[in-house]
Design a protein around this motif. Structure first.
Motif, PDB file in Angstrom:
ATOM      1  N   GLU A 113     -60.312 -17.492 -13.872  1.00  0.00           N
ATOM      2  CA  GLU A 113     -59.927 -18.111 -15.141  1.00  0.00           C
ATOM      3  C   GLU A 113     -59.041 -19.325 -14.916  1.00  0.00           C
ATOM      4  O   GLU A 113     -59.188 -20.355 -15.575  1.00  0.00           O
ATOM      5  N   ARG A 114     -58.128 -19.214 -13.969  1.00  0.00           N
ATOM      6  CA  ARG A 114     -57.145 -20.272 -13.753  1.00  0.00           C
ATOM      7  C   ARG A 114     -57.694 -21.417 -12.905  1.00  0.00           C
ATOM      8  O   ARG A 114     -57.283 -22.558 -13.078  1.00  0.00           O
ATOM      9  N   PHE A 115     -58.599 -21.086 -11.976  1.00  0.00           N
ATOM     10  CA  PHE A 115     -59.119 -22.099 -11.052  1.00  0.00           C
ATOM     11  C   PHE A 115     -60.646 -22.017 -11.010  1.00  0.00           C
ATOM     12  O   PHE A 115     -61.233 -21.584 -10.015  1.00  0.00           O
ATOM     13  N   PRO A 116     -61.303 -22.429 -12.082  1.00  0.00           N
ATOM     14  CA  PRO A 116     -62.761 -22.272 -12.180  1.00  0.00           C
ATOM     15  C   PRO A 116     -63.546 -23.094 -11.157  1.00  0.00           C
ATOM     16  O   PRO A 116     -64.724 -22.808 -10.920  1.00  0.00           O
ATOM     17  N   ASP A 117     -62.917 -24.094 -10.552  1.00  0.00           N
ATOM     18  CA  ASP A 117     -63.626 -24.920  -9.569  1.00  0.00           C
ATOM     19  C   ASP A 117     -63.546 -24.347  -8.151  1.00  0.00           C
ATOM     20  O   ASP A 117     -64.125 -24.927  -7.219  1.00  0.00           O
ATOM     21  N   CYS A 118     -62.827 -23.243  -7.976  1.00  0.00           N
ATOM     22  CA  CYS A 118     -62.686 -22.624  -6.659  1.00  0.00           C
ATOM     23  C   CYS A 118     -63.586 -21.406  -6.535  1.00  0.00           C
ATOM     24  O   CYS A 118     -64.019 -20.832  -7.543  1.00  0.00           O
ATOM     25  N   ASP A 119     -63.849 -20.999  -5.297  1.00  0.00           N
ATOM     26  CA  ASP A 119     -64.745 -19.873  -5.032  1.00  0.00           C
ATOM     27  C   ASP A 119     -63.946 -18.621  -4.706  1.00  0.00           C
ATOM     28  O   ASP A 119     -63.054 -18.639  -3.835  1.00  0.00           O
ATOM     29  N   PHE A 120     -64.303 -17.520  -5.371  1.00  0.00           N
ATOM     30  CA  PHE A 120     -63.629 -16.247  -5.158  1.00  0.00           C
ATOM     31  C   PHE A 120     -64.653 -15.120  -5.082  1.00  0.00           C
ATOM     32  O   PHE A 120     -65.693 -15.167  -5.741  1.00  0.00           O
ATOM     33  N   ILE A 121     -64.329 -14.124  -4.280  1.00  0.00           N
ATOM     34  CA  ILE A 121     -65.152 -12.921  -4.150  1.00  0.00           C
ATOM     35  C   ILE A 121     -64.260 -11.714  -4.403  1.00  0.00           C
ATOM     36  O   ILE A 121     -63.136 -11.640  -3.887  1.00  0.00           O
ATOM     37  N   GLN A 122     -64.753 -10.763  -5.183  1.00  0.00           N
ATOM     38  CA  GLN A 122     -64.020  -9.521  -5.392  1.00  0.00           C
ATOM     39  C   GLN A 122     -64.634  -8.432  -4.521  1.00  0.00           C
ATOM     40  O   GLN A 122     -65.854  -8.197  -4.557  1.00  0.00           O
ATOM     41  N   GLY A 123     -63.805  -7.786  -3.723  1.00  0.00           N
ATOM     42  CA  GLY A 123     -64.286  -6.704  -2.882  1.00  0.00           C
ATOM     43  C   GLY A 123     -63.331  -6.402  -1.755  1.00  0.00           C
ATOM     44  O   GLY A 123     -62.388  -7.152  -1.481  1.00  0.00           O
ATOM     45  N   ALA A 124     -63.583  -5.279  -1.098  1.00  0.00           N
ATOM     46  CA  ALA A 124     -62.730  -4.853   0.013  1.00  0.00           C
ATOM     47  C   ALA A 124     -63.055  -5.671   1.252  1.00  0.00           C
ATOM     48  O   ALA A 124     -64.209  -5.946   1.553  1.00  0.00           O
ATOM     49  N   VAL A 125     -62.010  -6.047   1.949  1.00  0.00           N
ATOM     50  CA  VAL A 125     -62.148  -6.807   3.194  1.00  0.00           C
ATOM     51  C   VAL A 125     -62.004  -5.836   4.358  1.00  0.00           C
ATOM     52  O   VAL A 125     -61.173  -4.918   4.301  1.00  0.00           O
ATOM     53  N   PRO A 126     -62.779  -6.000   5.431  1.00  0.00           N
ATOM     54  CA  PRO A 126     -63.654  -7.152   5.702  1.00  0.00           C
ATOM     55  C   PRO A 126     -65.085  -7.001   5.206  1.00  0.00           C
ATOM     56  O   PRO A 126     -65.853  -7.948   5.302  1.00  0.00           O
ATOM     57  N   GLU A 127     -65.444  -5.828   4.672  1.00  0.00           N
ATOM     58  CA  GLU A 127     -66.843  -5.592   4.318  1.00  0.00           C
ATOM     59  C   GLU A 127     -67.376  -6.609   3.307  1.00  0.00           C
ATOM     60  O   GLU A 127     -68.539  -7.030   3.381  1.00  0.00           O
ATOM     61  N   ALA A 128     -66.550  -7.025   2.351  1.00  0.00           N
ATOM     62  CA  ALA A 128     -67.016  -7.938   1.309  1.00  0.00           C
ATOM     63  C   ALA A 128     -67.397  -9.304   1.851  1.00  0.00           C
ATOM     64  O   ALA A 128     -68.187 -10.033   1.233  1.00  0.00           O
ATOM     65  N   LEU A 129     -66.862  -9.664   3.022  1.00  0.00           N
ATOM     66  CA  LEU A 129     -67.150 -10.980   3.588  1.00  0.00           C
ATOM     67  C   LEU A 129     -68.488 -11.032   4.303  1.00  0.00           C
ATOM     68  O   LEU A 129     -69.150 -12.067   4.339  1.00  0.00           O
ATOM     69  N   ASP A 130     -68.873  -9.913   4.926  1.00  0.00           N
ATOM     70  CA  ASP A 130     -70.142  -9.841   5.642  1.00  0.00           C
ATOM     71  C   ASP A 130     -70.266 -11.024   6.607  1.00  0.00           C
ATOM     72  O   ASP A 130     -69.351 -11.292   7.373  1.00  0.00           O
ATOM     73  N   GLU A 131     -71.380 -11.757   6.564  1.00  0.00           N
ATOM     74  CA  GLU A 131     -71.596 -12.832   7.533  1.00  0.00           C
ATOM     75  C   GLU A 131     -70.690 -14.038   7.300  1.00  0.00           C
ATOM     76  O   GLU A 131     -70.548 -14.903   8.177  1.00  0.00           O
TER      77      GLU A 131
END
Length: 252
Positions: A77-95
């Protein structure tokens, strides 16, 4: 982190002296070891409500990841031009982890019960040469209701942080205390609070009126110069005691 504290962080992190100065210091140090270019990818692990990602986006190709859906909602909401992922790390990052040039873990490891396993997993997914910039709360003697409120499992010493890096098979380029100039004041404040409310769960964060907020920001952010000099090998002393610790490390 409790939802009320997460919302408080979102309200404060744009202007509060601690958030602003920490971002400035981290940016100065990161740019020293990872010369800014949009061709380089930086992942902010445990990005919270996103202000650090937004601040670094002008220097790098940035991604923020956090397991808290409320934090990611606020970040988007605050930074719509940035990229974010919701999830547990490190699994959410994958490759994605294997394509990052740098990782930020800003006051993240203290929230994780098995910090060693977490860091080993993340490092194992990173590519050789990847840089890690880590900040953690320092010194068990500073434990207070603030740590309880934020869900901390521990505070670190320089030796325990060095050991953690070694266990994860990354070698340190620098380990130093910081938020050192204000250490005596914060130490006294934490001791008073711990004595007065030993079973409480109250965070130290809150609105600080001007001009005090600006003065505190200037005092804290002024530590960037010495940390950069230490990283360059021009100031081997660094800071010997502080409220926080910073490590810059590299995967061989």
């Amino acid at each position: 982190m409790r939802p009320d504290l997460r919302a408080l962080h979102a309200r404060l992190e744009s202007d509060h002296w601690w958030f602003v100065a920490r971002r400035y210091i981290v940016t100065r140090v990161l740019c020293e070891v990872l010369p800014p270019t949009r061709d380089l990818r930086v992942i902010d692990v445990g990005c919270g409500t996103g202000a650090t990602v937004a601040g670094l986006a002008e220097h790098y190709s940035c991604l923020g990841v956090d397991p808290d859906p409320n934090a990611i909602r606020l970040a988007r909401e605050r930074f719509p031009d940035c990229d974010f992922i919701q999830g547990a790390v490190p699994e959410a990052l994958d490759e994605l982890a294997g394509r990052a040039d740098g990782f930020l873990l800003m006051d993240v490891l203290e929230h994780i019960e098995d910090d060693r396993l977490f860091l080993r997993k993340l490092v194992s997914m990173a590519m050789p040469g990847a840089l890690f910039l880590i900040t953690v709360p320092a010194l068990p003697e500073l434990w207070s209701p603030h740590d309880v409120a934020l869900g901390h499992h521990r505070r670190y010493t320089d030796d325990s942080l060095e050991e953690l890096l070694g266990d994860a098979a990354i070698h340190s380029l620098m380990v130093s205390y910081f938020n050192a100039r204000l250490y005596p004041v914060i130490h006294l404040w934490r001791r008073v609070k711990a004595f007065a409310a030993s079973d409480g769960e109250e965070s130290d964060l809150g609105h600080v009126p001007q001009p005090f907020n600006q003065i505190l920001e200037k005092i804290f952010s002024g530590e960037a110069r010495r940390l950069v000099r230490k990283l360059r090998g021009k100031d081997v002393r660094g800071y010997h005691k502080g409220v926080s610790l910073m490590a810059v490390a590299k995967k061989d």
